[in-house]
Design a protein around this motif. Structure first.
Motif, short mmCIF file in Angstrom:
data_model
loop_
_atom_site.label_atom_id
_atom_site.label_comp_id
_atom_site.label_asym_id
_atom_site.label_seq_id
_atom_site.Cartn_x
_atom_site.Cartn_y
_atom_site.Cartn_z
N GLY A 1 -50.89 52.96 46.02
CA GLY A 1 -51.70 53.85 46.85
C GLY A 1 -51.11 54.04 48.23
N VAL A 2 -50.62 52.95 48.84
CA VAL A 2 -50.01 53.05 50.17
C VAL A 2 -48.76 53.92 50.13
CG1 VAL A 2 -48.80 51.74 51.96
CG2 VAL A 2 -50.96 50.89 51.04
N GLY B 1 -52.09 48.16 42.68
CA GLY B 1 -52.81 49.40 42.97
C GLY B 1 -52.78 49.75 44.45
N THR B 2 -52.91 48.71 45.29
CA THR B 2 -52.86 48.94 46.73
C THR B 2 -51.47 49.39 47.16
OG1 THR B 2 -54.56 47.25 47.08
CG2 THR B 2 -53.22 47.88 48.99
N LEU B 3 -50.42 48.75 46.63
CA LEU B 3 -49.05 49.13 46.99
C LEU B 3 -48.75 50.57 46.57
CD1 LEU B 3 -47.06 45.87 46.11
CD2 LEU B 3 -47.61 46.76 48.38
N LEU C 1 -55.06 44.57 41.69
CA LEU C 1 -55.45 45.00 43.03
C LEU C 1 -54.24 45.15 43.93
CD1 LEU C 1 -57.68 45.60 45.11
CD2 LEU C 1 -57.76 43.13 45.59
N LEU C 2 -53.31 44.19 43.86
CA LEU C 2 -52.12 44.24 44.70
C LEU C 2 -51.24 45.44 44.35
CD1 LEU C 2 -50.21 43.00 46.79
CD2 LEU C 2 -49.25 41.58 44.96
N GLU D 1 -56.31 40.11 40.74
CA GLU D 1 -55.51 40.12 41.97
C GLU D 1 -54.21 40.89 41.80
OE1 GLU D 1 -55.10 36.01 42.80
OE2 GLU D 1 -57.15 35.77 43.59
#
Length: 253
Positions: A42-43, A38-40, A35-36, A32
Motif C-alpha cells: 500500500g505504501v 499489505g502495508t508495504l 498486515l506487514l 502479522e
C-alpha cells in the motif's frame, strides 16, 4: 507423503520460516505477515501515485506533448521501454503472491497435522443440548469443565449426541464441528494457566446461547496431582458446579 517430500525439497529451511507453537501464535504470525506485506504494498502504490501526481501536476511542464507528436487513432505508443516496467511490476507481484501463498500453505499444514501422538493429551468431547461432556484417557468424565495442563498439546476428538454443534474456544484459536454419527479432530496448546470459555458456534436450539463450558488451564504439576485423583467412576465437583450453573430461566422458542 509425496506432498511433504516435495515441500521439504522446495523449502529446506521451512523449520525456520514456518512458525511453530500454539495455534494462537501461528494464526497471529499469519496475520502479522499479511498486515506487514499489505502495508508495504500500500505504501509503495500510494507513494508512487503521489509522486507521479506531483511530477506531472498542472504547470510543471512535465508530460507536455506537442500537437505534432500526439498519437493518432490506431498508432501504438513508442519510447516506453518495450514494456519493461509492466513486466517488472508483474514479475514482482507474482513473486510476492506465490511466496505468500506457499508460506501460508506450509503454515496451515502444520496446524492441520497437529502434535505428535506421544506428546498430546487426548480428550473426547461430546456435545448435547445444551452442554459439553469431556472424557479423559482414564475414563473420567466431567460436564461443563475441561481441565488441561499448560504448555502441553491437547488433542480433541469431537462428536455429538443429538444435533449439529460446533466446539470453539476463541482465545485459543480452536474451533471444530460436532457432527452426529461422526468424529472430528482438532488440537490446541495453552501457554499460560487461566480460565477460558468454550462456546457452541452452531445454532442448535432454544438453549444455544447458554451452551458453554469452562476450559481451565492448570500448571503441569497441579494438573498431574488433580488427574491422579480421578477415575472412570468418579465425578469431581466440576460437574456438579457446572450443572448447577447451567440452570437457566426457561427459554420460550
Amino acid at each position: 507423503m509425496v506432498t511433504e517430500l516435495v515441500l521439504t525439497a522446495a523449502f529446506p529451511l521451512q523449520s525456520g520460516l514456518v512458525p511453530r507453537g500454539t495455534r494462537a501464535f501461528v494464526f497471529e504470525s499469519i496475520f502479522e505477515v499479511f498486515l506487514l506485506l499489505g502495508t508495504l504494498v500500500g505504501v509503495v502504490v500510494v507513494g508512487y501515485m503521489l509522486y507521479n501526481a506531483y511530477k506531472y501536476r498542472s504547470g510543471s511542464g512535465n508530460g507536455h506533448i506537442d500537437d505534432g507528436d500526439r498519437l493518432v487513432l490506431g498508432e501504438l505508443p513508442s519510447g516506453s521501454g518495450g514494456g519493461r516496467k509492466l513486466f517488472t511490476s508483474f514479475f514482482m507481484s507474482m513473486v510476492i503472491v506465490v511466496s505468500l501463498v506457499s508460506w501460508t500453505y506450509l503454515t496451515l499444514l502444520y496446524v492441520e497435522e497437529g502434535p505428535a501422538d506421544d506428546e498430546s493429551l487426548d480428550v473426547d468431547v461430546e456435545g448435547y443440548q445444551f452442554g459439553w461432556r469431556f472424557t479423559y484417557p482414564n475414563g473420567h468424565t466431567t460436564d461443563g469443565v475441561l481441565r488441561v495442563p499448560a504448555d502441553r498439546p491437547v488433542q480433541l476428538t469431537i462428536t455429538t449426541a443429538d444435533v449439529f454443534h460446533n466446539f470453539g474456544v476463541t482465545e485459543l484459536r480452536v474451533k471444530s464441528d460436532a457432527i452426529p454419527g461422526q468424529e472430528t479432530e482438532t488440537w490446541f496448546t495453552a501457554d499460560e494457566p487461566g480460565t477460558y470459555t468454550a462456546q457452541c458456534y452452531e445454532l442448535c436450539g432454544a438453549g444455544h446461547s447458554y451452551m458453554s463450558a469452562e476450559v481451565i488451564v492448570m500448571p503441569p504439576d497441579e494438573y498431574e496431582a488433580w488427574y491422579a485423583n480421578t477415575t472412570a467412576d468418579s465425578e469431581t465437583a466440576d460437574s456438579a458446579t457446572a450443572n448447577e450453573s447451567s440452570l437457566r430461566p426457561a427459554v420460550v422458542p
